[in-house]
Design an enzyme around this catalytic site. Structure first.
Site, mmCIF file in Angstrom:
data_model
loop_
_atom_site.group_PDB
_atom_site.id
_atom_site.type_symbol
_atom_site.label_atom_id
_atom_site.label_comp_id
_atom_site.label_asym_id
_atom_site.label_seq_id
_atom_site.Cartn_x
_atom_site.Cartn_y
_atom_site.Cartn_z
ATOM 1 N N LEU A 107 0.791 -1.301 -0.050
ATOM 2 C CA LEU A 107 0.017 -0.053 -0.130
ATOM 3 C C LEU A 107 0.646 1.472 -0.032
ATOM 4 C CD1 LEU A 107 -2.679 -0.830 2.553
ATOM 5 C CD2 LEU A 107 -2.819 -0.998 0.169
ATOM 6 N N THR A 158 11.271 -3.389 2.747
ATOM 7 C CA THR A 158 10.261 -4.172 3.264
ATOM 8 C C THR A 158 10.854 -5.651 3.142
ATOM 9 O OG1 THR A 158 8.030 -4.733 3.511
ATOM 10 C CG2 THR A 158 8.765 -4.560 1.074
ATOM 11 N N LYS A 195 14.782 -5.950 5.184
ATOM 12 C CA LYS A 195 15.097 -5.079 6.158
ATOM 13 C C LYS A 195 16.433 -5.273 7.173
ATOM 14 C CE LYS A 195 10.362 -3.835 7.028
ATOM 15 N NZ LYS A 195 9.405 -3.755 8.099
ATOM 16 N N ASN A 213 14.289 0.141 7.640
ATOM 17 C CA ASN A 213 13.210 0.222 6.963
ATOM 18 C C ASN A 213 13.198 1.741 5.909
ATOM 19 O OD1 ASN A 213 12.096 2.000 8.460
ATOM 20 N ND2 ASN A 213 10.178 1.354 8.278
ATOM 21 N N ASP A 219 9.557 2.002 11.990
ATOM 22 C CA ASP A 219 8.381 1.150 12.204
ATOM 23 C C ASP A 219 8.052 1.297 13.915
ATOM 24 O OD1 ASP A 219 8.111 -0.330 9.753
ATOM 25 O OD2 ASP A 219 9.700 -1.802 10.412
ATOM 26 N N GLY A 244 5.644 -12.995 19.352
ATOM 27 C CA GLY A 244 6.493 -12.955 18.285
ATOM 28 C C GLY A 244 7.828 -12.643 18.502
ATOM 29 N N GLY A 281 10.249 -12.071 15.678
ATOM 30 C CA GLY A 281 10.861 -11.645 14.384
ATOM 31 C C GLY A 281 11.278 -10.316 14.411
ATOM 32 N N ARG A 337 6.604 -18.927 19.427
ATOM 33 C CA ARG A 337 6.371 -20.294 19.263
ATOM 34 C C ARG A 337 7.698 -20.951 19.566
ATOM 35 N NH1 ARG A 337 4.908 -22.138 13.264
ATOM 36 N NH2 ARG A 337 6.803 -20.712 12.882
ATOM 37 N N THR A 338 8.783 -20.665 19.223
ATOM 38 C CA THR A 338 10.281 -20.942 19.256
ATOM 39 C C THR A 338 10.748 -19.937 20.493
ATOM 40 O OG1 THR A 338 10.452 -21.131 16.900
ATOM 41 C CG2 THR A 338 12.407 -21.339 18.284
HETATM 42 P P1 ATR Z 1 8.802 -10.335 10.588
HETATM 43 O O1 ATR Z 1 9.931 -9.829 10.048
HETATM 44 O O2 ATR Z 1 7.211 -9.936 9.952
HETATM 45 O O3 ATR Z 1 8.607 -10.254 12.117
HETATM 46 P P2 ATR Z 1 9.674 -13.097 10.935
HETATM 47 O O4 ATR Z 1 11.110 -12.583 11.154
HETATM 48 O O5 ATR Z 1 9.764 -14.292 9.734
HETATM 49 O O6 ATR Z 1 8.792 -12.002 10.115
HETATM 50 O O7 ATR Z 1 8.760 -13.787 12.166
HETATM 51 C C1 ATR Z 1 7.666 -14.156 11.931
HETATM 52 C C2 ATR Z 1 6.918 -14.340 13.406
HETATM 53 O O8 ATR Z 1 5.855 -15.070 13.632
HETATM 54 C C3 ATR Z 1 8.058 -15.274 14.515
HETATM 55 O O9 ATR Z 1 7.839 -14.911 15.726
HETATM 56 C C4 ATR Z 1 7.307 -16.696 14.260
HETATM 57 O O10 ATR Z 1 7.422 -17.547 15.228
HETATM 58 P P3 ATR Z 1 8.873 -18.657 15.019
HETATM 59 O O11 ATR Z 1 10.142 -17.495 15.720
HETATM 60 O O12 ATR Z 1 8.501 -19.809 16.070
HETATM 61 O O13 ATR Z 1 8.950 -18.879 13.634
HETATM 62 C C5 ATR Z 1 5.953 -16.238 14.191
HETATM 63 N N1 ATR Z 1 5.066 -17.420 13.615
HETATM 64 C C6 ATR Z 1 4.852 -17.518 12.116
HETATM 65 N N2 ATR Z 1 4.109 -18.807 11.827
HETATM 66 C C7 ATR Z 1 3.558 -19.114 13.223
HETATM 67 C C8 ATR Z 1 2.590 -20.080 13.762
HETATM 68 N N3 ATR Z 1 1.977 -20.905 12.700
HETATM 69 N N4 ATR Z 1 2.354 -20.038 14.854
HETATM 70 C C9 ATR Z 1 3.084 -19.396 15.702
HETATM 71 N N5 ATR Z 1 3.633 -18.328 15.637
HETATM 72 C C10 ATR Z 1 4.414 -18.092 13.831
#
Ligand code: ATR
Length: 290
Positions: free
Chosen positions: A22, A68, A72, A93, A109, A133, A135, A158-159
């Site tokens: 966008l 993007t 980044k 960014n 951001d 999250g 990431g 998740r991790t």
């Molecule tokens: P961004 O730059 O948009 O933050 P990223 O660095 O790929 O993208 O991070 C994606 C985030 O979404 C991570 O925290 C990821 O969790 P992991 O570190 O465990 O991979 C989370 N994520 C993606 N798919 C997921 C899912 N199905 N369930 C839970 N968390 C998820």
């Protein structure tokens, strides 16, 4: 409409893919509104061409580029200098092509995130926050909350090890916010979570292939005073926000953050201050996704 002529300055976006972005609509609207002689275009760049694309932009006299997904972090390494926030977030960014040829990297951001909280009436100073999250997006959110003086932030991912690493990295930033981490499956009890003020989804769960999913379902306690924020702007609202709204919580979607980080980039490139509220109300309508 501003006419393109020989002195039109070029701004743009690099990423891959950029087709659904966008940003061109957003920036060109603001450019038109202010009658500035700029144009903003989106460029899809392959990873192996990234350095050449930036060097080419510099050689052509491009004034600024947004960056993007997925570049980044990669772009960070191409910069001659970066802002304190870009350094802390380890991501750029916004690239400024300075007149002396130097490349300066910034990150808007986190400011867009804080400003979107502010315009929606939430002030994170002294508040207890939970960020889902670990990431790049979560990193900007966490940095913003620490800068704004949140009382505490729990990063849940998740991790779990990634959440721990992120917290360890930002713990040294010298602010007073208490930082903790957890795996998604090991969140505090419901009664403890009821004491949190802000829940932020900074994962990709809720968009794309995961549109029907929510990273977490709020419990059945009252969440009337709690605020739920989703960085995802498409769909709007996400399942995360729909569930929270059904439980009486206040919700904020990602569109305001997108708009406000864009305004911030444009301010950095052009030195023009925009009327934030006016821009927001116009752009919310123009960019509305669904
Ligand atoms: P961004 O730059 O948009 O933050 P990223 O660095 O790929 O993208 O991070 C994606 C985030 O979404 C991570 O925290 C990821 O969790 P992991 O570190 O465990 O991979 C989370 N994520 C993606 N798919 C997921 C899912 N199905 N369930 C839970 N968390 C998820």
């Amino acid at each position: 409409m501003v006419e393109i002529d020989a002195s039109t300055k070029l701004l743009g976006l690099i990423g891959n893919p950029v087709g659904g972005s966008l940003s061109p609509k957003l920036h060109n609207h603001l450019i038109q509104q202010m009658g500035m002689n700029y144009c903003y275009l989106a460029f899809s760049v392959e990873r192996e061409d990234l350095a050449a694309a930036i060097e080419g932009a510099r050689a052509l006299g491009v004034n600024g580029l947004n960056v993007t997904i997925p570049y980044k972090v990669d772009v960070f390494r191409e910069m001659d200098g970066v802002s304190e926030s870009a350094e802390a977030i380890s991501a750029v960014n916004t690239i400024v092509f300075k007149e002396d040829g130097e490349l300066y990297g910034d990150n808007t951001d986190w400011r867009g995130f804080l400003k979107s909280l502010e315009v929606n009436g939430f002030h994170p100073g002294g508040k207890r926050c939970l960020v889902f999250g670990a990431g790049g997006a979560a990193r900007a959110v966490l940095y913003g909350l620490v800068r704004a003086g949140a009382e505490s932030v729990l990063v849940a991912n998740r991790t779990a090890s990634k959440a721990r690493e992120l917290v360890e990295e930002l713990e040294g930033s010298g602010e007073d916010t208490e930082l903790n981490s957890a795996g998604l499956s090991r969140l505090p009890s419901r009664s403890k979570l009821a004491e949190y003020d802000l829940f932020v989804n900074a994962t990709s769960v809720g968009s794309g292939e995961l549109t029907r999913e929510s990273v977490w379902e709020p419990g059945f306690y009252s969440c009337g005073d709690q605020v739920f924020f989703d960085l995802i702007y498409n769909p709007d609202p996400t399942k995360f926000l729909r569930t929270a709204a059904n439980r009486g919580a206040k919700t904020i979607g990602g569109l305001d953050m997108l708009i406000l980080q864009g305004l911030e980039s444009l301010r950095i490139w052009t030195d023009v201050e925009f009327d934030r509220r006016k821009a927001l109300s116009e752009l919310r309508e123009i960019l509305e996704v669904c």
